[in-house]
Design a protein around this motif. Structure first.
Motif, PDB file in Angstrom:
ATOM      1  N   ALA A   1      -8.029   2.907  -1.377  1.00 58.27           N
ATOM      2  CA  ALA A   1      -6.396   2.695  -0.993  1.00 58.27           C
ATOM      3  C   ALA A   1      -5.994   2.717  -2.522  1.00 58.27           C
ATOM      4  O   ALA A   1      -6.401   2.312  -3.409  1.00 58.27           O
ATOM      5  CB  ALA A   1      -6.452   1.527  -0.371  1.00 58.27           C
TER       6      ALA A   1
ATOM      7  N   PRO B   1       0.899  -1.377  -0.065  1.00 62.99           N
ATOM      8  CA  PRO B   1      -0.059   0.081  -0.051  1.00 62.99           C
ATOM      9  C   PRO B   1       0.853   1.289  -0.128  1.00 62.99           C
ATOM     10  O   PRO B   1       1.929   1.320   0.546  1.00 62.99           O
ATOM     11  CB  PRO B   1      -0.756  -0.131   1.338  1.00 62.99           C
ATOM     12  CG  PRO B   1      -0.527  -1.515   1.850  1.00 62.99           C
ATOM     13  CD  PRO B   1       0.546  -1.920   1.157  1.00 62.99           C
TER      14      PRO B   1
ATOM     15  N   VAL C   1      -3.536   4.651   2.220  1.00 62.88           N
ATOM     16  CA  VAL C   1      -5.082   3.951   2.489  1.00 62.88           C
ATOM     17  C   VAL C   1      -5.716   5.003   3.517  1.00 62.88           C
ATOM     18  O   VAL C   1      -5.437   5.524   4.527  1.00 62.88           O
ATOM     19  CB  VAL C   1      -4.674   2.780   3.632  1.00 62.88           C
ATOM     20  CG1 VAL C   1      -6.075   2.268   4.134  1.00 62.88           C
ATOM     21  CG2 VAL C   1      -4.039   1.785   2.796  1.00 62.88           C
TER      22      VAL C   1
END
Length: 130
Positions: A38, A28, A31
């Motif tokens: 995200a 990621p 987020v």
């Protein structure tokens, strides 16, 4: 113009992010605290996920939801890797559905296809000319 990101509308953003981490090793990069959006780091561009509810609210329009038990939409995400066979095996082990086994195309590129946990097509491909 440059491509910034592609957004996939999904039922559960957290599940999709977790799947892409396990299946493709993508971390990621952002987020949102709401959990409804995200982004994953994927080179210069990102793969993003938005909840279907957020997408409908933001657009003010409807769309056809993608599901694993339906035909995939006429679009794919391509992830480039130096080891397509390994990436394919990793994706399958994480729960991706195999579509096409790794094979070398006439132009020399190795490619394979899977469907992600939400039903989107993902091409795994070696760099062109590699």
């Amino acid at each position: 113009m440059r491509l910034s990101h592609v957004i996939l509308y999904v039922p559960d953003v957290a599940q999709s992010v977790a799947f892409y981490g396990r299946a493709f090793g993508l971390p990621p990069r952002f987020v949102h605290e709401s959990g409804a959006y995200a982004e994953l780091a994927a080179g210069e561009a990102a793969i993003a996920f938005a909840s279907e509810v957020l997408a409908r609210e933001s657009m003010g329009a409807d769309f056809v939801a993608v599901r694993p038990d339906r035909a995939p939409p006429g679009i794919e995400i391509t992830l480039t890797t130096d080891d397509v066979a390994r990436a394919f095996d990793m994706a399958i082990a994480a729960g991706a559905e195999p579509v096409a086994l790794p094979q070398t195309k006439p132009w020399g590129q190795m490619v394979a296809y899977v469907r992600d946990a939400d039903g989107f097509l993902v091409e795994l491909a070696s760099p062109i000319g590699a």
